[in-house]
Every structure is written in C-alpha cells, then in structure tokens.
Design a protein around this motif. Sequence first.
Motif, PDB file in Angstrom:
ATOM      1  N   SER A   1       0.829  -1.207   0.000  1.00 46.94           N
ATOM      2  CA  SER A   1       0.000   0.000   0.000  1.00 46.94           C
ATOM      3  C   SER A   1       0.865   1.259   0.000  1.00 46.94           C
ATOM      4  O   SER A   1       0.393   2.333  -0.299  1.00 46.94           O
ATOM      5  CB  SER A   1      -0.945   0.002   1.212  1.00 46.94           C
ATOM      6  N   ASN A   2       2.126   1.084   0.340  1.00 53.61           N
ATOM      7  CA  ASN A   2       3.036   2.218   0.437  1.00 53.61           C
ATOM      8  C   ASN A   2       3.970   2.348  -0.757  1.00 53.61           C
ATOM      9  O   ASN A   2       4.760   3.269  -0.820  1.00 53.61           O
ATOM     10  CB  ASN A   2       3.873   2.101   1.714  1.00 53.61           C
ATOM     11  N   SER A   3       3.904   1.411  -1.684  1.00 51.42           N
ATOM     12  CA  SER A   3       4.810   1.447  -2.830  1.00 51.42           C
ATOM     13  C   SER A   3       4.297   0.488  -3.894  1.00 51.42           C
ATOM     14  O   SER A   3       3.279  -0.156  -3.731  1.00 51.42           O
ATOM     15  CB  SER A   3       6.216   1.053  -2.396  1.00 51.42           C
ATOM     16  N   ASN A   4       5.039   0.388  -4.951  1.00 47.17           N
ATOM     17  CA  ASN A   4       4.699  -0.540  -6.031  1.00 47.17           C
ATOM     18  C   ASN A   4       5.660  -1.712  -6.030  1.00 47.17           C
ATOM     19  O   ASN A   4       6.268  -2.037  -7.039  1.00 47.17           O
ATOM     20  CB  ASN A   4       4.743   0.187  -7.387  1.00 47.17           C
ATOM     21  N   LEU A   5       5.791  -2.392  -4.914  1.00 53.21           N
ATOM     22  CA  LEU A   5       6.709  -3.518  -4.797  1.00 53.21           C
ATOM     23  C   LEU A   5       6.145  -4.746  -5.497  1.00 53.21           C
ATOM     24  O   LEU A   5       4.948  -5.020  -5.428  1.00 53.21           O
ATOM     25  CB  LEU A   5       6.945  -3.868  -3.325  1.00 53.21           C
ATOM     26  N   SER A   6       7.022  -5.500  -6.128  1.00 58.83           N
ATOM     27  CA  SER A   6       6.626  -6.801  -6.661  1.00 58.83           C
ATOM     28  C   SER A   6       6.394  -7.737  -5.475  1.00 58.83           C
ATOM     29  O   SER A   6       6.800  -7.438  -4.344  1.00 58.83           O
ATOM     30  CB  SER A   6       7.720  -7.363  -7.557  1.00 58.83           C
ATOM     31  N   ASP A   7       5.783  -8.880  -5.720  1.00 61.35           N
ATOM     32  CA  ASP A   7       5.564  -9.842  -4.635  1.00 61.35           C
ATOM     33  C   ASP A   7       6.887 -10.286  -4.016  1.00 61.35           C
ATOM     34  O   ASP A   7       7.005 -10.403  -2.799  1.00 61.35           O
ATOM     35  CB  ASP A   7       4.782 -11.050  -5.135  1.00 61.35           C
ATOM     36  N   ALA A   8       7.877 -10.536  -4.860  1.00 62.77           N
ATOM     37  CA  ALA A   8       9.179 -10.973  -4.348  1.00 62.77           C
ATOM     38  C   ALA A   8       9.825  -9.878  -3.494  1.00 62.77           C
ATOM     39  O   ALA A   8      10.355 -10.158  -2.411  1.00 62.77           O
ATOM     40  CB  ALA A   8      10.099 -11.355  -5.508  1.00 62.77           C
ATOM     41  N   ASP A   9       9.774  -8.645  -3.978  1.00 60.18           N
ATOM     42  CA  ASP A   9      10.345  -7.537  -3.206  1.00 60.18           C
ATOM     43  C   ASP A   9       9.569  -7.313  -1.913  1.00 60.18           C
ATOM     44  O   ASP A   9      10.164  -7.004  -0.876  1.00 60.18           O
ATOM     45  CB  ASP A   9      10.373  -6.252  -4.023  1.00 60.18           C
ATOM     46  N   ALA A  10       8.253  -7.467  -1.962  1.00 57.24           N
ATOM     47  CA  ALA A  10       7.438  -7.305  -0.753  1.00 57.24           C
ATOM     48  C   ALA A  10       7.815  -8.356   0.287  1.00 57.24           C
ATOM     49  O   ALA A  10       7.868  -8.061   1.484  1.00 57.24           O
ATOM     50  CB  ALA A  10       5.955  -7.384  -1.088  1.00 57.24           C
ATOM     51  N   THR A  11       8.101  -9.561  -0.154  1.00 56.48           N
ATOM     52  CA  THR A  11       8.511 -10.621   0.774  1.00 56.48           C
ATOM     53  C   THR A  11       9.846 -10.273   1.423  1.00 56.48           C
ATOM     54  O   THR A  11      10.009 -10.401   2.639  1.00 56.48           O
ATOM     55  CB  THR A  11       8.601 -11.977   0.041  1.00 56.48           C
ATOM     56  N   ILE A  12      10.795  -9.813   0.620  1.00 59.35           N
ATOM     57  CA  ILE A  12      12.111  -9.433   1.149  1.00 59.35           C
ATOM     58  C   ILE A  12      11.972  -8.273   2.133  1.00 59.35           C
ATOM     59  O   ILE A  12      12.560  -8.285   3.218  1.00 59.35           O
ATOM     60  CB  ILE A  12      13.074  -9.076  -0.001  1.00 59.35           C
ATOM     61  N   LYS A  13      11.181  -7.273   1.774  1.00 55.11           N
ATOM     62  CA  LYS A  13      10.984  -6.119   2.664  1.00 55.11           C
ATOM     63  C   LYS A  13      10.252  -6.536   3.933  1.00 55.11           C
ATOM     64  O   LYS A  13      10.539  -6.026   5.020  1.00 55.11           O
ATOM     65  CB  LYS A  13      10.216  -5.004   1.948  1.00 55.11           C
ATOM     66  N   ALA A  14       9.298  -7.470   3.814  1.00 56.67           N
ATOM     67  CA  ALA A  14       8.569  -7.956   4.992  1.00 56.67           C
ATOM     68  C   ALA A  14       9.515  -8.667   5.954  1.00 56.67           C
ATOM     69  O   ALA A  14       9.416  -8.498   7.169  1.00 56.67           O
ATOM     70  CB  ALA A  14       7.424  -8.871   4.580  1.00 56.67           C
TER      71      ALA A  14
END
Length: 108
Positions: A77-90
């Motif tokens: 909701s805060n960016s346009n992260l891909s699923d893979a990037d969202a997992t890494i950031k999480a």
Amino acid sequence: RYIGVTGVQTCALPICRAETADDTAFLAKLDAMDIPYTSRHDATLKGRAVCLFLDVNENADFADAAREVRDTGFLNSNSNLSDADATIKALGFVGAATAVYCPQHKPR
C-alpha cells in the motif's frame, strides 16, 4: 506529527503517543533497508504488532510474521513492490521489529 516541549509526538486519532527511542531506532532500521512506510506512527504500530503477533501465536515463527506483514498489504500500500520484493521487505521489517521491540523473538 507535532514537535513540542516533550519531543516528537505521532498522532492518529484516536491514538496519540510520544515517539520513543525504540521507535526512532526501529524507523532508522527501516530507512537503512529502504523499507517503505507512509507514516512513522503507522510503521511503529505495525512494528509493535509484529511482536504481539508472535506473543499471541505461540507456534508462529519469524517467517509467519513476515507473511502476515506482507499479506496485510502494509508494504504494497506504500509502494509498487513486486511480490518478491514485498517478501524481502517484509522479512526486513520483521527483523527490525524483533531486533528493537521484542528481541526474545529474534531468530537464532
């Protein structure tokens, strides 16, 4: 946020609280890892919620908490992260939260 005599205070009705040294340390970790957030208040609440999630869900582990952060959409909701990037950031988000707010849950 408001700057007053007592320092920085983050507000989101109905909750207002002063930002703690732990909050500042947590946000610094997020910034260092380039983990997006829309507000300091929301990020610190979510960081503290990671610890609550791990406290309440006795069988949950670090990966479960990261999935929870990713799946709630907080990062996307805060960016346009891909699923893979969202997992890494999480994973980074949970690492920062456990390092600052609940070191008893840090992976060993």
